[in-house]
Design a protein around this motif. Structure first.
Motif, short mmCIF file in Angstrom:
data_model
loop_
_atom_site.label_atom_id
_atom_site.label_comp_id
_atom_site.label_asym_id
_atom_site.label_seq_id
_atom_site.Cartn_x
_atom_site.Cartn_y
_atom_site.Cartn_z
N GLU B 6 0.85 -1.19 0.00
CA GLU B 6 0.00 0.00 0.00
C GLU B 6 0.88 1.24 0.00
N VAL B 8 0.45 5.21 0.31
CA VAL B 8 -0.50 6.31 0.54
C VAL B 8 0.28 7.61 0.74
N MET B 31 16.28 -1.34 -0.55
CA MET B 31 15.99 -2.67 -0.01
C MET B 31 14.84 -3.31 -0.77
N PRO B 39 9.91 -7.72 10.26
CA PRO B 39 9.33 -6.37 10.42
C PRO B 39 10.40 -5.28 10.47
N VAL B 40 10.17 -4.23 9.71
CA VAL B 40 11.09 -3.10 9.66
C VAL B 40 10.29 -1.82 9.63
N LEU B 41 10.78 -0.82 10.33
CA LEU B 41 10.26 0.53 10.15
C LEU B 41 11.42 1.37 9.65
N THR B 42 11.28 2.02 8.53
CA THR B 42 12.39 2.80 8.01
C THR B 42 11.89 4.10 7.41
N VAL B 66 7.94 7.42 5.24
CA VAL B 66 8.23 6.32 6.15
C VAL B 66 7.60 5.05 5.59
N GLU B 68 6.62 0.92 6.49
CA GLU B 68 6.51 -0.08 7.52
C GLU B 68 6.40 -1.44 6.83
N VAL B 69 7.30 -2.34 7.18
CA VAL B 69 7.30 -3.66 6.55
C VAL B 69 6.86 -4.69 7.57
N GLN B 70 5.86 -5.47 7.19
CA GLN B 70 5.41 -6.60 8.01
C GLN B 70 5.53 -7.84 7.13
N ASP B 72 3.50 -9.80 5.88
CA ASP B 72 2.52 -9.93 4.81
C ASP B 72 2.12 -8.59 4.22
N GLN B 73 2.83 -7.53 4.60
CA GLN B 73 2.36 -6.23 4.19
C GLN B 73 3.47 -5.18 4.19
N LEU B 77 4.15 5.35 3.78
CA LEU B 77 3.55 6.65 4.08
C LEU B 77 4.42 7.68 3.39
#
Lengths: 298, 140
Positions: B6, B8, B31, B39-42, B66, B68-70, B72-73, B77
Motif C-alpha cells: 500500500e 499512501v 531494499m 518487520p522493519v520501520l524505516t 516512512v 513499515e514492513v510486516q 505480509d504487508q 507513508l
C-alpha cells in the motif's frame, strides 16, 4: 402606500436578490461536496500513520520520549490555531467558532496566542485585542496538502523552539449539512497513548509482540512522522471547517432565497391589490361621469 | 505467497495491490522486500519504488516518507508519491528548467525560497529520471 411603479421596482429588485442567493447556494453545495471528499481522501494516511505512532510510543525501553510527544512540566505559554472563514454570509459559522474558542480559553492563566486561518476570524480576534501571531487566508477551496503544510510546520517549529508549551486546534467539525460542531483538540504535545485507549482504538493497534528493526532509529522515524501527522491533522481540520463553512453558507442562502420568495409573494399581492383598486376607481369615475351625463341629458 | 503493498500520500491512496516484490529507497540503502520479510520501520529517501507483480513492473516516485514492513504487508507513508506513468515528462522538464533559471538568477542561499526551489529541482530531476527508467524497461 407606495405608488404602483415603486412597488414594481421593489419586486424586481427582490427577484434579483433571490437569484443571487440561489446561485450562491448552488456554489456552496458543490464546495461542500468537494471538501468532504478531500477529507475522506486523507483518512487512509491518517490511520496508517496513527498505527505507526502508537506502535512506536508503546515500545518498551523507549524512555527518551520524542520532544513532540513529551508533556512539558511547566506550561508557560499556549498557542491556539483557530480555523475560520475568509468571508461572511455564512450564518453563524464564524461567530460560533470564535465564541467557542474564547469560552474555552478564558480561564487559562497562561498567556494565549492565536494563529488564525481565515480573514473573518482574524478580524474578530483583533477587534477583541487578542494576540494574533500569524494569519493564513485566501486558501483555495479545497486546498491541497501543500497549501496548508506551512501552517503545520509553523506550529511544530514554534513548539520545538520552546516558544509555546501546548498547542491547541479549534475548528468546526462537519457532521451533516445541517449540523456543524465547533471542536477543540490538543495538537501538541501529541498524546498518543491517551487517545489510543479512547475513541481511536478501533483503528486497530499493532501486533506489538513482533520485533521490529528500525532504520535509522526510532527517533528519526518519529522525527519524520510526528510533524507530518500534525500537519495532516491541521489539513483535516481546515478541510472539515471549509465543509462546515460552505454548508452553513448554503443553509443561510437557502433561507435568504426562501424569505425573498415570500417577500415577492406578499409584494405581488399588495401590488395586485393596488392595481385593482386603481382600476376600480377609474371605472367608478367613468360610470359616475356617464350617469351624470345621462341625468343631465334627460 | 504475495505480499500486500500500500502506498499512501497525505491526500490520497496512490497504489494498493498484492504483489511479488517491493523495492524501496530506504534510509540505509535500497531494499527489496519479499513476502515474509522481518518487520522493519524505516524512513525513505527521495527515490523510486519498484513494485513487481507476475513479471510486470510498476514504478513510483517518492519524495521521502516512512515505510513499515510486516511479513505480509508493506505500507508506505509517502510525503508525495506518484505513479511514474502519470508523469508528464514535458511538464517535468519545464519545471526543471524553471528551477535552474531561478537558481542562476542568484537567490540567496538559506532563504526559504532557495530551499523551495532546490526541493522543486530535486523533485523534477527525480521525475524525469523515473520516466526515463520506465521507458528503458519498456524497450528491453
Amino acid at each position: 402606500m407606495p405608488s404602483t411603479r415603486e412597488m414594481r421596482l421593489r419586486i424586481r429588485s427582490v427577484k434579483n436578490i433571490a437569484q443571487v442567493t440561489r446561485a450562491l447556494e448552488a456554489v456552496s453545495a458543490s464546495k461542500v461536496r468537494r471538501a468532504t471528499q478531500a477529507v475522506t481522501a486523507t483518512k487512509p494516511y491518517a490511520e496508517k500513520a496513527w498505527k505507526v505512532l502508537v506502535h512506536l510510543a508503546r515500545q518498551p525501553g523507549h524512555n527518551a520520549l520524542h520532544p513532540l510527544l513529551k508533556e512539558r512540566d511547566e506550561v508557560k505559554r499556549v498557542l491556539v490555531l483557530m480555523v475560520s472563514g475568509d468571508r461572511g454570509l455564512a450564518g453563524a459559522y464564524n461567530v460560533n467558532i470564535l465564541r467557542y474558542t474564547l469560552d474555552a480559553f478564558k480561564d487559562f492563566k497562561q498567556p494565549v496566542s492565536f494563529v488564525v486561518v481565515g480573514r473573518k476570524g482574524r478580524d474578530l480576534l483583533l477587534r477583541r485585542r487578542l494576540n494574533v501571531v500569524a494569519e493564513f487566508s485566501d486558501l483555495p477551496s479545497p486546498p491541497s496538502f501543500l497549501d496548508v503544510s506551512q501552517v503545520g510546520r509553523l506550529l511544530v517549529d514554534d513548539f520545538l523552539r520552546g516558544e509555546y508549551d501546548q498547542v491547541y486546534l479549534c475548528y468546526t467539525n462537519f457532521v451533516t449539512m445541517l449540523r456543524q460542531e465547533p471542536v477543540i483538540q490538543k495538537l501538541l504535545p501529541l498524546e498518543v497513548e491517551f487517545v489510543a485507549d479512547g475513541k481511536h482504538d478501533k483503528m486497530g493497534t499493532h501486533r506489538t509482540h513482533s520485533v521490529f528493526t528500525y532504520e535509522p532509529d526510532q527517533n528519526e522515524i518519529l522525527n519524520q512522522i510526528v510533524p507530518r501527522f500534525t500537519a495532516l491533522q491541521v489539513y483535516q481540520a481546515i478541510l472539515s471547517s471549509q465543509a462546515s463553512e460552505h454548508a452553513a453558507r448554503m443553509v443561510a442562502m437557502r433561507n435568504a432565497t426562501d424569505s425573498a420568495l415570500d417577500l415577492i409573494d406578499s409584494l405581488q399581492l399588495d401590488y395586485n391589490k393596488a392595481r385593482q383598486q386603481a382600476i376600480t376607481n377609474d371605472i367608478l369615475d367613468i360610470s359616475g361621469g356617464a350617469e351624470a351625463l345621462a341625468q343631465s341629458g334627460a | 505467497m504475495p505480499i500486500r503493498c500500500e502506498i499512501v500520500s497525505q491526500d490520497r491512496v496512490v497504489y494498493t495491490d498484492d504483489v511479488d516484490i517491493v523495492v524501496l529507497p530506504g534510509a540505509g540503502g535500497v531494499m527489496g522486500v519479499l513476502p515474509n520479510h522481518s518487520p522493519v520501520l524505516t524512513t525513505l529517501q527521495f527515490g523510486i519504488i519498484t513494485v513487481r507483480k507476475k513479471g510486470e513492473e510498476q514504478f513510483f516516485t517518492v519524495a521521502g516518507g516512512v515505510a513499515e514492513v510486516q511479513p505480509d504487508q508493506v505500507t508506505v507513508l509517502a510525503d508525495a508519491a506518484e505513479n511514474v506513468e502519470e508523469i508528464d515528462t514535458q511538464r517535468a522538464e519545464a519545471a526543471r528548467k524553471r528551477a535552474e533559471e531561478l537558481l542562476q538568477k542568484g537567490v540567496g542561499p538559506d532563504t526559504d525560497q532557495y530551499l523551495a526551489i532546490q526541493a522543486a529541482l530535486r523533485r523534477s530531476n527525480l521525475r524525469i529520471d523515473a520516466a526515463q527508467r520506465l521507458r528503458r524497461s519498456r524497450r528491453s
